[in-house]
Design a protein around this motif. Structure first.
Motif, mmCIF file in Angstrom:
data_model
loop_
_atom_site.group_PDB
_atom_site.id
_atom_site.type_symbol
_atom_site.label_atom_id
_atom_site.label_comp_id
_atom_site.label_asym_id
_atom_site.label_seq_id
_atom_site.Cartn_x
_atom_site.Cartn_y
_atom_site.Cartn_z
ATOM 1 N N PRO A 53 29.192 41.641 45.604
ATOM 2 C CA PRO A 53 28.663 42.863 46.286
ATOM 3 C C PRO A 53 29.692 44.110 46.355
ATOM 4 O O PRO A 53 29.347 45.283 45.941
ATOM 5 N N TYR A 54 30.875 43.869 46.377
ATOM 6 C CA TYR A 54 32.103 44.810 46.326
ATOM 7 C C TYR A 54 32.191 45.387 44.851
ATOM 8 O O TYR A 54 31.988 46.605 44.889
ATOM 9 N N GLU B 167 29.897 45.190 42.452
ATOM 10 C CA GLU B 167 28.708 45.730 42.044
ATOM 11 C C GLU B 167 28.833 47.151 42.600
ATOM 12 O O GLU B 167 28.522 48.299 41.892
ATOM 13 N N LEU B 168 28.954 47.507 43.755
ATOM 14 C CA LEU B 168 29.056 48.612 44.432
ATOM 15 C C LEU B 168 30.029 49.627 43.828
ATOM 16 O O LEU B 168 29.643 50.814 43.905
ATOM 17 N N THR B 169 31.310 49.076 43.656
ATOM 18 C CA THR B 169 32.069 49.961 42.979
ATOM 19 C C THR B 169 32.314 50.040 41.470
ATOM 20 O O THR B 169 33.287 50.540 40.690
ATOM 21 N N TYR B 170 31.117 49.501 40.722
ATOM 22 C CA TYR B 170 31.169 49.472 39.357
ATOM 23 C C TYR B 170 32.217 48.938 38.681
ATOM 24 O O TYR B 170 32.793 49.335 37.620
#
Lengths: 293, 328
Positions: free
Chosen positions: A89-90, A92-95
């Motif tokens: 999740p982290y 993916e969120l921060t690319y």
């Protein structure tokens, strides 16, 4: 990030003989020649160490899962998946979720699209190919269009063959969902073209075109150049008829002799057969491709 | 001393050495000069990418973009294929107004320029990273290595004091020493003294770069053309990538070109080990310049090649950079 303050109740921790010298790579040299640089307070170091480890885990998670993915499959090794799951999740969120498979596993063919806008009445269709270096400039803009057409190819899933239309197991449902995803993206492309050309979207169709590089012998001996029309082919949307069962036992016929000299530099796998498509491993392994993001 | 005591003492010493090495590696204060040079280059690249995007903005972020907002949102939320859902989110999915999208893009270009010149860096760099993430999750499908590296570098640069030197902030600090001495001034206009934040940012970039090269090398090792040496041919002969035609050379010198294919895989895979010793670091960095310079010049990705060279600057000592630039 501000440099964390030292603990207020004690003097700043200084590097001393009790602390080992900096490793090669060189904080001691790369830092200011201040002989005794202060380290953050211990509690700050604990906190920062935890955050650093989390970040490193996130950086490694996706490439580990992607690297350990079984070829021709969308799932990774149990460890690879479990390793990435907590941080995904982290990342993916921060690319940060990339596989870093640049030009790998092999440099493959390019995938373009040909947009066809049906003409009014008997008028011939208008054709437009993307990407087009003549019309998309500067190069970065061209490259963005190129990535879009590669993306469309990467997500392509053929329709479920008619022979399997009645099947409703998990695999068939996943297949249909992948097909719907491809159609959603393809239709988004069509709507974009229709809006730009101010035409009805029903008149817009998109064909995927594969452009392979010539093999070295073709280039040197047959003088096949990179823009030779023989190197382009339109990719079918469906799988075609299902193969009928083999008539008898025994290995399937191979593309060339089982023994003999191997292919020369940049030659096709068998000197006798120039495949219409890419070499094995050049685009035939969808699970090996970088996730399109 | 009993055997168990010997073992315990050796273990404690070993742990102490580990702790010391960890502290030295991550927390020794470091000068900001290398990061400042990288900030200028990353800011310039970020500004350039957004200027280029502006030449066809609505085709990429507008309501009728190649990937329209509804489709993008469905992809990320897993609306079509649930197992493809991810946590990428962008408020740009919900903006249809061209005026608002243009205003947002103008702000993004302004913030990118602020990063480049080092103005209000403690604010502009995190803001630029946040805006960049929103674009990354909006431009799904149109992205490539350039975007990955720029976003990664921004993320780490915002942790550092990269605006404390070679920056408008540094000039302001000299011009307004009274304000710079206040609490807010110290936070917004930090000095160019060595700082732990610079070390942490440097180490994170270095290790991230090692990860990129390691997996890049491992992936190539899974292929076939990197082993038979034809990878360079198939890269150079890809018309859509090509910016300068070198096929005539690559096809006629298979020995040289296959050797370069093998060297590339070796270099990428072992970069993570060989870039640290002082003896091999210059060679590894020289190889990086050659490989990425080649990509920039011949494979049509001048932006990607350039940003990779910029990322490799992180292995230059800030003292060396300070002496090289000869200022501040």
């Amino acid at each position: 990030m501000p440099s964390p303050p030292s603990h207020p109740a004690q003097p700043p921790r200084r590097r001393s003989a009790a602390q080992p010298a900096a490793p090669s790579g060189s904080p001691a040299v790369d830092s200011d020649p201040n002989p005794q640089p202060a380290l953050p307070a211990v509690r700050w170091r604990w906190l920062l160490s935890g955050l650093i480890l989390w970040q490193l885990w996130a950086v490694l998670g996706e490439p580990v899962e992607f690297m350990t993915r079984v070829p021709m499959s969308t799932s990774g090794s149990p460890f690879g998946e479990a390793f990435n799951r907590p941080v995904s999740p982290y990342s993916e969120l921060t690319y940060l979720n990339h596989g870093y498979a640049f030009f790998a596993p092999d440099p493959g063919p390019s995938h373009l699209i040909e947009v066809r806008i049906a003409g009014e009445g008997d008028a011939p269709p208008q054709l437009e190919t993307f990407p087009d270096l003549q019309r998309q400039w500067p190069r970065l803009l061209y490259h963005r269009h190129f990535m879009l057409t590669e993306f469309l190819h990467n997500v392509h899933t053929a329709p479920l063959p008619a022979e399997l239309a009645e099947v409703d197991d998990a695999e068939a449902r996943a297949w249909r969902a992948s097909r719907r995803q491809y159609e959603a993206i393809r239709d988004s492309f069509r709507r974009h073209i229709a809006a730009r050309r101010n035409v009805d979207v029903q008149r817009v169709t998109i064909a995927r075109i594969e452009h392979r590089a010539p093999f070295v012998p073709e280039y040197l001996l047959d003088r096949v150049r990179l823009h030779d029309p023989r190197l382009y082919r339109e990719l079918p949307d469906d799988l075609g008829p299902m193969p009928s069962p083999a008539p008898g036992p025994g290995p399937a016929p191979g593309p060339g002799p089982a023994f003999g000299p191997g292919p020369a530099f940049g030659a096709p796998p068998s000197p006798e057969v120039v495949p219409a498509g890419p070499m094995p491993g050049l685009g035939g392994r969808p699970a090996d491709r970088e996730p399109a993001r | 001393m009993s055997r168990s005591q010997v073992v315990v003492e050796a273990s404690v010493n070993w742990l102490r050495q580990w702790t010391g090495a960890w502290n030295a590696f991550w927390f020794l204060p470091r000068l900001p000069h290398t990061l400042a040079i990288m900030r200028i280059a990353v800011g310039a690249m970020l500004l350039y990418t957004h200027v280029v995007l502006a030449t066809d903005l609505m085709s990429f972020v507008g309501p009728d973009a190649w990937m329209d907002p509804e489709t993008i949102g469905e992809l990320h939320r897993g609306g079509i294929v649930p197992q493809n859902a991810d946590w990428g989110r962008s408020y740009l999915w919900h903006i249809d107004s061209p005026g608002l999208l243009w205003a947002h893009h103008a702000l993004t270009m302004l913030v990118s320029a602020m990063v480049m010149v080092g103005f209000a860096t403690r604010l502009s760099t995190p803001l630029a990273w946040g805006l960049q993430l929103m674009y990354m999750h909006r431009l799904t499908g149109a992205l490539f290595g350039l975007d990955q590296i720029v976003t990664m570098l921004l993320m780490y640069l915002m942790l550092s004091r990269c605006g404390s030197v070679f920056a408008v902030d540094a000039w302001l600090r000299r011009r307004r020493p009274d304000w710079a001495a206040t609490n807010w001034g110290r936070r917004l206009l930090p000095s160019a003294q060595p700082a732990t934040a610079n070390m942490i940012a440097t180490r994170l970039i270095q290790l991230h770069l090692c990860t990129i090269y390691l997996f890049g090398g491992l992936w190539k090792a899974r292929g076939e053309s990197w082993w038979d040496g034809s990878a360079l041919w198939f890269s150079a002969a890809n018309l859509e990538y090509q910016s300068v035609d070198v096929t005539w050379f690559v096809a006629r010198y298979p020995f040289l070109c296959s050797a370069l294919s093998h060297v590339t895989v070796f270099w990428e895979t072992f970069y993570c080990a060989l870039v640290w010793p002082r003896l091999t670091r210059p060679l590894i960095l020289l190889m990086a310049v050659m490989v990425h310079g080649g990509i920039a010049l011949f494979l049509g990705m001048i932006t990607f090649g350039t940003i990779m060279i910029v990322a490799n600057l992180v292995f230059l000592s800030p003292c060396f950079v300070r002496r090289l630039v000869g200022r501040e």
